[in-house]
Design a protein around this motif. Structure first.
Motif, PDB file in Angstrom:
ATOM      1  N   GLY A 154     -10.373  -1.236  -5.218  1.00  0.00           N
ATOM      2  CA  GLY A 154     -11.819  -1.414  -5.102  1.00  0.00           C
ATOM      3  C   GLY A 154     -12.419  -2.234  -6.226  1.00  0.00           C
ATOM      4  N   SER A 155     -11.572  -2.836  -7.063  1.00  0.00           N
ATOM      5  CA  SER A 155     -12.075  -3.592  -8.228  1.00  0.00           C
ATOM      6  C   SER A 155     -12.595  -4.973  -7.864  1.00  0.00           C
ATOM      7  N   GLY A 156     -12.402  -5.383  -6.623  1.00  0.00           N
ATOM      8  CA  GLY A 156     -12.773  -6.739  -6.222  1.00  0.00           C
ATOM      9  C   GLY A 156     -11.589  -7.682  -6.222  1.00  0.00           C
ATOM     10  N   ASN A 157     -10.520  -7.297  -6.885  1.00  0.00           N
ATOM     11  CA  ASN A 157      -9.290  -8.078  -6.910  1.00  0.00           C
ATOM     12  C   ASN A 157      -8.116  -7.113  -6.740  1.00  0.00           C
ATOM     13  N   PRO A 158      -7.658  -6.891  -5.520  1.00  0.00           N
ATOM     14  CA  PRO A 158      -6.586  -5.914  -5.276  1.00  0.00           C
ATOM     15  C   PRO A 158      -5.319  -6.181  -6.073  1.00  0.00           C
ATOM     16  N   LEU A 159      -5.119  -7.433  -6.513  1.00  0.00           N
ATOM     17  CA  LEU A 159      -3.919  -7.732  -7.303  1.00  0.00           C
ATOM     18  C   LEU A 159      -3.936  -7.035  -8.660  1.00  0.00           C
ATOM     19  N   ASN A 160      -5.097  -6.475  -9.042  1.00  0.00           N
ATOM     20  CA  ASN A 160      -5.156  -5.687 -10.273  1.00  0.00           C
ATOM     21  C   ASN A 160      -4.204  -4.495 -10.227  1.00  0.00           C
ATOM     22  N   CYS A 161      -3.852  -4.067  -9.021  1.00  0.00           N
ATOM     23  CA  CYS A 161      -2.907  -2.952  -8.886  1.00  0.00           C
ATOM     24  C   CYS A 161      -1.546  -3.295  -9.493  1.00  0.00           C
ATOM     25  N   PHE A 162      -1.248  -4.600  -9.638  1.00  0.00           N
ATOM     26  CA  PHE A 162       0.034  -5.028 -10.189  1.00  0.00           C
ATOM     27  C   PHE A 162      -0.134  -5.698 -11.551  1.00  0.00           C
ATOM     28  N   ASN A 163      -1.337  -5.643 -12.098  1.00  0.00           N
ATOM     29  CA  ASN A 163      -1.636  -6.277 -13.386  1.00  0.00           C
ATOM     30  C   ASN A 163      -1.493  -5.247 -14.498  1.00  0.00           C
ATOM     31  N   PRO A 164      -0.479  -5.401 -15.393  1.00  0.00           N
ATOM     32  CA  PRO A 164      -0.274  -4.404 -16.456  1.00  0.00           C
ATOM     33  C   PRO A 164      -1.484  -4.249 -17.371  1.00  0.00           C
ATOM     34  N   ALA A 165      -2.327  -5.276 -17.463  1.00  0.00           N
ATOM     35  CA  ALA A 165      -3.487  -5.198 -18.343  1.00  0.00           C
ATOM     36  C   ALA A 165      -4.627  -4.390 -17.739  1.00  0.00           C
ATOM     37  N   PHE A 166      -4.601  -4.184 -16.415  1.00  0.00           N
ATOM     38  CA  PHE A 166      -5.656  -3.418 -15.763  1.00  0.00           C
ATOM     39  C   PHE A 166      -5.362  -1.929 -15.950  1.00  0.00           C
ATOM     40  N   PRO A 167      -6.374  -1.106 -16.288  1.00  0.00           N
ATOM     41  CA  PRO A 167      -6.097   0.293 -16.664  1.00  0.00           C
ATOM     42  C   PRO A 167      -5.726   1.217 -15.502  1.00  0.00           C
ATOM     43  N   PHE A 168      -5.963   0.805 -14.259  1.00  0.00           N
ATOM     44  CA  PHE A 168      -5.730   1.707 -13.126  1.00  0.00           C
ATOM     45  C   PHE A 168      -4.686   1.114 -12.173  1.00  0.00           C
ATOM     46  N   HIS A 169      -3.719   1.946 -11.817  1.00  0.00           N
ATOM     47  CA  HIS A 169      -2.648   1.539 -10.912  1.00  0.00           C
ATOM     48  C   HIS A 169      -2.350   2.688  -9.950  1.00  0.00           C
ATOM     49  N   PRO A 170      -1.710   2.409  -8.830  1.00  0.00           N
ATOM     50  CA  PRO A 170      -1.372   3.477  -7.895  1.00  0.00           C
ATOM     51  C   PRO A 170      -0.619   4.619  -8.571  1.00  0.00           C
ATOM     52  N   GLN A 171      -1.091   5.853  -8.340  1.00  0.00           N
ATOM     53  CA  GLN A 171      -0.506   7.102  -8.837  1.00  0.00           C
ATOM     54  C   GLN A 171      -0.673   7.292 -10.345  1.00  0.00           C
ATOM     55  N   SER A 172      -1.499   6.460 -10.997  1.00  0.00           N
ATOM     56  CA  SER A 172      -1.640   6.577 -12.452  1.00  0.00           C
ATOM     57  C   SER A 172      -2.700   7.594 -12.870  1.00  0.00           C
ATOM     58  N   HIS A 173      -3.679   7.866 -12.019  1.00  0.00           N
ATOM     59  CA  HIS A 173      -4.769   8.774 -12.371  1.00  0.00           C
ATOM     60  C   HIS A 173      -5.080   9.679 -11.170  1.00  0.00           C
ATOM     61  N   ASP A 174      -4.341  10.769 -11.074  1.00  0.00           N
ATOM     62  CA  ASP A 174      -4.550  11.690  -9.963  1.00  0.00           C
ATOM     63  C   ASP A 174      -5.692  12.662 -10.259  1.00  0.00           C
ATOM     64  N   GLY A 175      -6.531  12.856  -9.264  1.00  0.00           N
ATOM     65  CA  GLY A 175      -7.532  13.909  -9.288  1.00  0.00           C
ATOM     66  C   GLY A 175      -7.241  14.878  -8.151  1.00  0.00           C
ATOM     67  N   ALA A 176      -8.251  15.641  -7.763  1.00  0.00           N
ATOM     68  CA  ALA A 176      -8.036  16.622  -6.691  1.00  0.00           C
ATOM     69  C   ALA A 176      -9.347  16.925  -5.982  1.00  0.00           C
ATOM     70  N   ILE A 177      -9.221  17.481  -4.794  1.00  0.00           N
ATOM     71  CA  ILE A 177     -10.371  17.947  -4.027  1.00  0.00           C
ATOM     72  C   ILE A 177     -10.043  19.308  -3.455  1.00  0.00           C
ATOM     73  N   SER A 178     -11.032  20.205  -3.452  1.00  0.00           N
ATOM     74  CA  SER A 178     -10.878  21.547  -2.902  1.00  0.00           C
ATOM     75  C   SER A 178     -12.001  21.793  -1.904  1.00  0.00           C
ATOM     76  N   ILE A 179     -11.650  22.362  -0.770  1.00  0.00           N
ATOM     77  CA  ILE A 179     -12.606  22.662   0.284  1.00  0.00           C
ATOM     78  C   ILE A 179     -12.615  24.163   0.524  1.00  0.00           C
ATOM     79  N   ASP A 180     -13.796  24.763   0.492  1.00  0.00           N
ATOM     80  CA  ASP A 180     -13.974  26.161   0.874  1.00  0.00           C
ATOM     81  C   ASP A 180     -15.017  26.205   1.978  1.00  0.00           C
ATOM     82  N   GLY A 181     -14.639  26.717   3.137  1.00  0.00           N
ATOM     83  CA  GLY A 181     -15.562  26.755   4.264  1.00  0.00           C
ATOM     84  C   GLY A 181     -15.509  28.078   4.989  1.00  0.00           C
ATOM     85  N   ASP A 182     -16.595  28.442   5.656  1.00  0.00           N
ATOM     86  CA  ASP A 182     -16.616  29.660   6.452  1.00  0.00           C
ATOM     87  C   ASP A 182     -17.575  29.508   7.618  1.00  0.00           C
TER      88      ASP A 182
END
Length: 457
Positions: free
Chosen positions: A208-236
């Motif tokens: 989403g940076s505007g240049n998808p090739l950033n995913c392969f750029n070592p200088a770019f701080p974000f890469h696939p699987q480098s910063h995992d977060g999470a989501i939790s759903i509670d419903g009733d």
């Protein structure tokens, strides 16, 4: 729809789908048929003509007319479910052959040991109300619990899935003729769900940076699987439904039963909670609103169920029983998730199909105190290879059962049963809302252990 909204939507949609399909890694979808240990020992054959089992309060209320004494019954079935995934995949699947492989373990055994209780009571009326029978039951018609290891290869699709339903049922039956009775009931259903999964923020930010090739750029701080977060759903949710049935005994040897359980409408309300790494929070910019905690929900309809049962008494001591059951899983076609302000996050296509279940069972009274039973069943899955996820790794299955009843006294009996379920290995080939592709096969099976007691007075 932007990337953040797709992640929000997909997680909640899967949660709501779980609520709708509490239904069965050991029955169609995630439907639980284990209200009766007697039925369990016959692979559910004869569930709508079970004249000496108080669980007919929910199985077929018309059969309650066969009871001449107040009867109380308690059943519990322990379901030992096993699901193991084998396979892999790629992160940022949109990059094709250049996409990096998914890292992580196989997730371990996603199944768990879960008890399913059921309590039923039947009260024949007397005097001016002779011929009327009242019944009540508390049980769990749908349920699901799977949990994979943190950091497993499919973490962007599912981590924990825990869904519970509890039904309170009130039923009544009337004997219109010595050989014919009708019955009906009211169902109040409560559903709760907790579902979690990981989010690949590294992929979200580099693509989403505007240049998808950033995913392969070592200088770019974000890469696939480098910063995992999470989501939790509670419903009733709570919903109201009904059931109806008939029982006919055309001859002394043959009994026929039919029951219908209605659809139940649910208005699911859930809380969405995100875990966002600090480095990601600073880099989200305008996408941050899409990962804000808050409420969401959807309108859904649980499936209707039709059952036809046969029982034929060859002798006073030996009988065969059969079941055919149709479940209207096509009610789970599309899930439209909305935030509390009414804004739709889009629709998820599940496209489940209607299913059929067949079973054949037999019972033999060895003597006045001991009855042996066995059964075999075949159950279809409502899922498709194209839309199946590791949260719901369902497929066609075969059921093998044995059981017994010990008539301890004229008033008290004990039932026990064991069932083995073999699930055809389901294939998984699905892209997550984070953009990862998971491909593989799950090995599934379940062992069910049931014990019950029934008292008449």
């Amino acid at each position: 729809m932007n990337h953040a909204n797709r992640i929000t939507f997909s997680a909640l949609a899967l949660g709501i789908a779980g609520v709708l399909a509490m239904g069965q890694a050991h029955a169609s979808g995630f439907q639980l048929r284990e209200s009766s240990v007697k039925n369990l020992g016959r692979s559910n054959a004869g569930s709508a003509v079970n004249n000496d089992d108080a669980t007919v309060v929910t199985g077929n209320p018309a059969a309650m007319s066969g009871f001449d004494k107040t009867t109380v019954r308690a059943d519990v079935t322990a379901i030992d479910l096993s699901f193991k995934f084998k396979g892999g995949g790629v992160a940022a699947a949109g990059f094709g052959p250049a996409a990096p492989a998914l890292t992580g373990s196989d997730g371990g055994d996603a199944g768990d040991l879960t008890p399913v209780p059921n309590i039923s009571a039947i009260f024949p009326m007397h005097g001016a109300l002779e011929g009327l029978t009242i019944g009540a039951s508390i049980g769990a018609p749908f349920g699901l619990k799977t949990e994979y290891e943190d950091g497993w290869v499919g973490r962007y699709h599912a981590l924990k899935s825990e869904v519970k339903t509890v039904d309170f049922t009130l039923s009544a039956s009337v004997k219109l003729h010595e050989r014919f009775s009708v019955g009906g009931g009211f169902i109040y259903e409560r559903a709760d769900a907790t579902l979690t999964k990981a989010i690949d923020f590294g992929t979200a930010l580099c693509t989403g940076s505007g240049n998808p090739l950033n995913c392969f750029n070592p200088a770019f701080p974000f890469h696939p699987q480098s910063h995992d977060g999470a989501i939790s759903i509670d419903g009733d949710s709570t919903g109201i439904g009904w059931l109806a049935g008939v029982q006919w005994q055309p001859t002394d040897s043959l009994t026929i039963g039919y029951s219908h359980r209605s659809e139940i409408d649910h208005e699911i309300e859930g809380d969405i909670d995100f875990t966002v790494p600090a480095a990601v929070q600073a880099g989200l910019g305008p996408l941050a609103a899409g990962f804000a905690d808050g409420p969401g929900g959807a309108d859904l309809t649980t499936p209707s169920i039709d059952t036809i049962s046969l029982r034929y008494d060859f002798t006073d001591n030996f009988r065969l029983l059969a079941d055919w059951q149709a479940t209207d899983w096509s009610s789970l076609r599309t899930v439209d998730v909305r935030r509390s302000n009414g804004i739709s996050l889009g629709a998820e296509e599940f496209d489940w199909k209607d299913t059929e279940f067949y079973s054949l069972g037999a019972e033999w009274d060895m003597n006045d105190a001991l009855t042996l039973r066995a059964g075999f069943g075949m159950d279809e899955t409502p899922t498709h290879d194209e839309t199946r996820t590791p949260r719901l790794p369902d497929n066609d299955r075969k059921l093998y059962s044995i059981g017994l009843t010990w008539q301890v006294t004229d008033a008290f009996s004990v039932d026990a049963a064991f069932q083995r379920i073999e699930v055809d290995n389901p294939r998984i080939n699905v892209v997550s809302s984070s953009g990862s592709l998971l491909v593989g096969e799950a090995e599934g099976s379940a062992n069910l252990y049931g014990i019950a007691g029934q008292f008449k007075f």
